[in-house]
Design a protein around this motif. Structure first.
Motif, PDB file in Angstrom:
ATOM      1  N   UNK A  96      99.885  -8.752  16.249  1.00 30.51           N
ATOM      2  CA  UNK A  96     100.485  -8.972  17.581  1.00 30.51           C
ATOM      3  C   UNK A  96      99.680  -9.908  18.456  1.00 30.51           C
ATOM      4  N   UNK A  97      99.491  -9.510  19.713  1.00 32.97           N
ATOM      5  CA  UNK A  97      98.843 -10.362  20.719  1.00 32.97           C
ATOM      6  C   UNK A  97      97.362 -10.579  20.452  1.00 32.97           C
ATOM      7  N   UNK A  98      96.798  -9.814  19.514  1.00 33.66           N
ATOM      8  CA  UNK A  98      95.359  -9.968  19.241  1.00 33.66           C
ATOM      9  C   UNK A  98      95.057 -11.288  18.546  1.00 33.66           C
ATOM     10  N   UNK A  99      96.095 -11.914  17.974  1.00 32.17           N
ATOM     11  CA  UNK A  99      95.886 -13.147  17.219  1.00 32.17           C
ATOM     12  C   UNK A  99      96.853 -14.224  17.722  1.00 32.17           C
ATOM     13  N   UNK A 133      88.783 -16.545  15.874  1.00 31.40           N
ATOM     14  CA  UNK A 133      87.450 -17.036  15.478  1.00 31.40           C
ATOM     15  C   UNK A 133      86.855 -16.116  14.405  1.00 31.40           C
ATOM     16  N   UNK A 134      87.068 -14.808  14.556  1.00 24.71           N
ATOM     17  CA  UNK A 134      86.549 -13.861  13.557  1.00 24.71           C
ATOM     18  C   UNK A 134      87.213 -14.110  12.196  1.00 24.71           C
ATOM     19  N   UNK A 135      88.522 -14.371  12.221  1.00 27.27           N
ATOM     20  CA  UNK A 135      89.256 -14.632  10.955  1.00 27.27           C
ATOM     21  C   UNK A 135      88.715 -15.896  10.271  1.00 27.27           C
ATOM     22  N   UNK A 136      88.515 -16.953  11.060  1.00 29.67           N
ATOM     23  CA  UNK A 136      87.969 -18.201  10.495  1.00 29.67           C
ATOM     24  C   UNK A 136      86.576 -17.935   9.910  1.00 29.67           C
ATOM     25  N   UNK A 172      94.812 -18.150  14.324  1.00 24.19           N
ATOM     26  CA  UNK A 172      94.470 -17.079  13.382  1.00 24.19           C
ATOM     27  C   UNK A 172      95.556 -16.877  12.339  1.00 24.19           C
ATOM     28  N   UNK A 173      96.822 -16.951  12.802  1.00 27.65           N
ATOM     29  CA  UNK A 173      97.960 -16.796  11.886  1.00 27.65           C
ATOM     30  C   UNK A 173      97.937 -17.868  10.798  1.00 27.65           C
ATOM     31  N   UNK A 210     105.377 -10.249  18.967  1.00 29.09           N
ATOM     32  CA  UNK A 210     105.064 -11.646  19.308  1.00 29.09           C
ATOM     33  C   UNK A 210     103.547 -11.838  19.372  1.00 29.09           C
ATOM     34  N   UNK A 211     103.092 -13.025  18.933  1.00 35.54           N
ATOM     35  CA  UNK A 211     101.656 -13.285  18.926  1.00 35.54           C
ATOM     36  C   UNK A 211     101.241 -14.022  20.195  1.00 35.54           C
ATOM     37  N   UNK A 212      99.907 -14.083  20.405  1.00 34.88           N
ATOM     38  CA  UNK A 212      99.384 -14.732  21.609  1.00 34.88           C
ATOM     39  C   UNK A 212      99.606 -16.243  21.550  1.00 34.88           C
ATOM     40  N   UNK A 213      99.844 -16.832  22.689  1.00 32.63           N
ATOM     41  CA  UNK A 213     100.033 -18.289  22.747  1.00 32.63           C
ATOM     42  C   UNK A 213      98.695 -19.001  22.937  1.00 32.63           C
ATOM     43  N   UNK A 214      97.664 -18.224  23.246  1.00 34.12           N
ATOM     44  CA  UNK A 214      96.349 -18.839  23.473  1.00 34.12           C
ATOM     45  C   UNK A 214      95.362 -18.330  22.429  1.00 34.12           C
ATOM     46  N   UNK A 215      94.318 -19.115  22.225  1.00 37.05           N
ATOM     47  CA  UNK A 215      93.292 -18.769  21.239  1.00 37.05           C
ATOM     48  C   UNK A 215      92.638 -17.430  21.601  1.00 37.05           C
ATOM     49  N   UNK A 216      92.395 -16.590  20.570  1.00 30.25           N
ATOM     50  CA  UNK A 216      91.788 -15.277  20.823  1.00 30.25           C
ATOM     51  C   UNK A 216      90.494 -15.147  20.020  1.00 30.25           C
ATOM     52  N   UNK A 217      89.738 -14.076  20.326  1.00 28.45           N
ATOM     53  CA  UNK A 217      88.488 -13.823  19.593  1.00 28.45           C
ATOM     54  C   UNK A 217      88.765 -13.518  18.131  1.00 28.45           C
TER      55      UNK A 217
END
Lengths: 124, 176
Positions: B108-111, A11-14, B115-116, A1-8
């Motif tokens: 996983x939780x890193x994104x 921003x790096x991907x963008x 980002x996805x 499962x992925x994070x529900x909140x914005x992560x660093x």
């Protein structure tokens, strides 16, 4: 499962996507050498034209009729019978590497540097 | 007997859920088609609204449901509104974007959904550039790719923000 909140990493991907696209666009604006020519790729193959001479080129590709205009060392699609007409909004191609595409007709205008190769040149 | 009925009911539930998601994805695709005709600067440039549904299905439901919705959307929209070449653009884009979903799952939780969405949008556009390279040559693809990547980053961020918002409500409605 992925994070529900914005992560660093978001921003790096963008940033990575923007940096890669900026580098690729930057490469297009590097100065080119030699005379510029227009290469027209269509259903019938590839033809080359000099950009130094103003002219209009009529062609039929995939059953779609187009008129390409070469004017003031630039080329653009003047008219096209394609369903959406996006190709006519793409503006002028004038630098080496610039491209105008009409996807429904399968036509691409590409500016090349280095002069017309006379073996492939098409008159008229 | 009761167990067989339960299994059958679950299959019907999944089928109906997929059909519902497919309908929403198709409506969003149709809206995108209208927008692309009016405002696009490059052929087949789209916002990626329909990918919101596929991404939600992938992370909130199951991989198979997301794949079913994505592939059926591409096929039906291709038959109804597209040409052969636009079908190839959509199919390759959807295939690459699906790869992006697996990449995000691995991260996983890193994104987050932002980002996805950016990964999927950029990979979707990369897939379209591959088709452009096959039909028009590498030169055309290399011209389109940087602009497609910029649009991917911008619209991917936009759809990602939407996804972060929708995913809070989505599960309550669809998973019931």
């Amino acid at each position: 499962m992925i994070s529900k909140k914005r992560t660093w990493l978001d921003i790096i991907i963008i940033a990575i996507a923007l940096v890669i696209s900026a580098l690729l666009i930057g490469l297009k604006f590097l100065p080119s050498e030699g005379d510029l020519t227009l290469s027209v790729i269509s259903e019938g193959g590839e033809s080359e034209y000099s950009l130094s001479e103003n002219r209009e080129i009529e062609l039929m590709s995939n059953g779609i009729s187009l008129i390409i205009r070469i004017e003031n060392s630039s080329a653009y699609i003047l008219s096209s019978e394609c369903p959406n007409g996006i190709c006519m909004k793409q503006g002028r191609a004038k630098r080496a590497g610039d491209t105008v595409v009409c996807a429904p007709a399968g036509v691409a205008l590409i500016i090349k540097s280095g002069g017309v190769s006379h073996g492939d040149a098409v008159a008229g | 007997m009761a167990m067989r009925l339960q299994v059958k009911e679950n299959k019907v539930r999944i089928l109906v859920r997929c059909a519902l998601l497919l309908c929403i994805a198709m409506v969003l695709s149709y809206l995108e088609n209208i927008l692309v005709l009016r405002f696009a600067l490059l052929p087949f440039m789209k916002i990626g609204l329909a990918n919101i549904i596929v991404t939600l299905a992938f992370f909130e439901l199951s991989t198979s449901e997301a794949f079913a919705v994505s592939s059926m959307r591409v096929i039906i929209m291709g038959v109804l509104f597209g040409s052969m070449i636009s079908f190839f653009y959509s199919a390759m884009g959807a295939f690459f974007a699906f790869g992006g979903l697996f990449l995000s799952k691995w991260l996983g939780k890193r994104v987050s959904y932002i980002g996805t969405s950016v990964i999927c949008a950029c990979l979707h556009n990369l897939g379209q550039a591959v088709v452009a390279a096959l039909f028009f040559g590498l030169r055309v693809a290399s011209f389109c790719l940087p602009y497609l990547l910029i649009f991917g980053a911008v619209f991917g961020t936009f759809t990602g923000i939407l996804l972060n918002f929708i995913s809070q409500k989505y599960k309550k409605v669809i998973s019931k």
